[in-house]
Design an enzyme around this catalytic site. Sequence first.
Site, PDB file in Angstrom:
ATOM      1  N   SER A  47       0.861  -1.181   0.000  1.00  0.00           N
ATOM      2  CA  SER A  47       0.000   0.000   0.000  1.00  0.00           C
ATOM      3  C   SER A  47       0.897   1.231   0.000  1.00  0.00           C
ATOM      4  O   SER A  47       1.854   1.303   0.783  1.00  0.00           O
ATOM      5  CB  SER A  47      -0.915   0.009   1.223  1.00  0.00           C
ATOM      6  OG  SER A  47      -1.799   1.121   1.186  1.00  0.00           O
ATOM      7  N   GLU A  48       0.600   2.193  -0.867  1.00  0.00           N
ATOM      8  CA  GLU A  48       1.519   3.308  -1.092  1.00  0.00           C
ATOM      9  C   GLU A  48       1.756   4.186   0.127  1.00  0.00           C
ATOM     10  O   GLU A  48       2.733   4.934   0.181  1.00  0.00           O
ATOM     11  CB  GLU A  48       1.013   4.176  -2.245  1.00  0.00           C
ATOM     12  CG  GLU A  48      -0.247   4.951  -1.914  1.00  0.00           C
ATOM     13  CD  GLU A  48      -0.833   5.622  -3.141  1.00  0.00           C
ATOM     14  OE1 GLU A  48      -0.776   6.856  -3.202  1.00  0.00           O
ATOM     15  OE2 GLU A  48      -1.347   4.919  -4.027  1.00  0.00           O
ATOM     16  N   ASN A  49       0.868   4.125   1.121  1.00  0.00           N
ATOM     17  CA  ASN A  49       1.071   4.930   2.323  1.00  0.00           C
ATOM     18  C   ASN A  49       2.103   4.326   3.273  1.00  0.00           C
ATOM     19  O   ASN A  49       2.404   4.908   4.311  1.00  0.00           O
ATOM     20  CB  ASN A  49      -0.257   5.162   3.061  1.00  0.00           C
ATOM     21  CG  ASN A  49      -0.931   3.866   3.482  1.00  0.00           C
ATOM     22  OD1 ASN A  49      -0.961   2.902   2.728  1.00  0.00           O
ATOM     23  ND2 ASN A  49      -1.487   3.837   4.680  1.00  0.00           N
ATOM     24  N   GLY A  50       2.664   3.158   2.908  1.00  0.00           N
ATOM     25  CA  GLY A  50       3.769   2.614   3.676  1.00  0.00           C
ATOM     26  C   GLY A  50       3.531   1.299   4.367  1.00  0.00           C
ATOM     27  O   GLY A  50       3.939   1.107   5.517  1.00  0.00           O
ATOM     28  N   SER A  89       8.394   3.973   0.787  1.00  0.00           N
ATOM     29  CA  SER A  89       7.369   3.338  -0.032  1.00  0.00           C
ATOM     30  C   SER A  89       7.541   3.692  -1.502  1.00  0.00           C
ATOM     31  O   SER A  89       7.483   2.827  -2.380  1.00  0.00           O
ATOM     32  CB  SER A  89       5.979   3.759   0.460  1.00  0.00           C
ATOM     33  OG  SER A  89       4.969   3.147  -0.320  1.00  0.00           O
TER      34      SER A  89
END
Length: 219
Positions: A47-50, A89
Amino acid sequence: MSAQARARIAARGAQELRDGTYVNLGIGIPTSVPRYLSPSTRVILHSENGILGVGPFPAVEDEDPDTVNAGKEPVTLVAGASIFDSALSFAMVRGGHLDLALLGGMQVSAGGDLANWMIAGKLIKGMGGAMDIACGAKRVVVLMEHLAKDGSPKLVQACSLPLTGRGVVNRVITDLAVLDITGSGFVLREVAPGVTVDEVRQATAAPISIAADITEMAV
């Protein structure tokens, strides 16, 4: 679009995942994909938020407001998951370490262009990380409904909405069909149960070719 149609798209999208791969799930329909994965499938969801190691959605009583995906939805973590900052990320994204990205879409063109971050004239907070992901992943599959809410086709000859990326889409999975993007445009690979080739043609604002081995979508 009905919940049944969205479920069909997500379930078919889950079939794109292969053991041992690193996969980003975009906002929207893609976030539902984990619930349709076979327990035997071994993939690492990003997930791109980390988060690396995203699991299925939790039961309501188990939701943790500090553990969410990029769409701010509560998620679970699989054993061995990692949580890190956005810089790390996106270093993963830009470094070409994602094998596959499943993204939502507003329009996809016959040349594989993707528009998925803005509708002209609408107030938005920003484009998010879709541009990096669309260009950084080794393969991009778009999960979206075939028609917009106003009934207009979302698979088009050329996108009229602001682009996320040019020539980045490899495959589109909709509630009606599965189509690949090739040098000659859209190629119809699968049709949903009860849907005809003519119905897919009528719902697509670009020419489509029919694969010799076309099959029914198995969901």
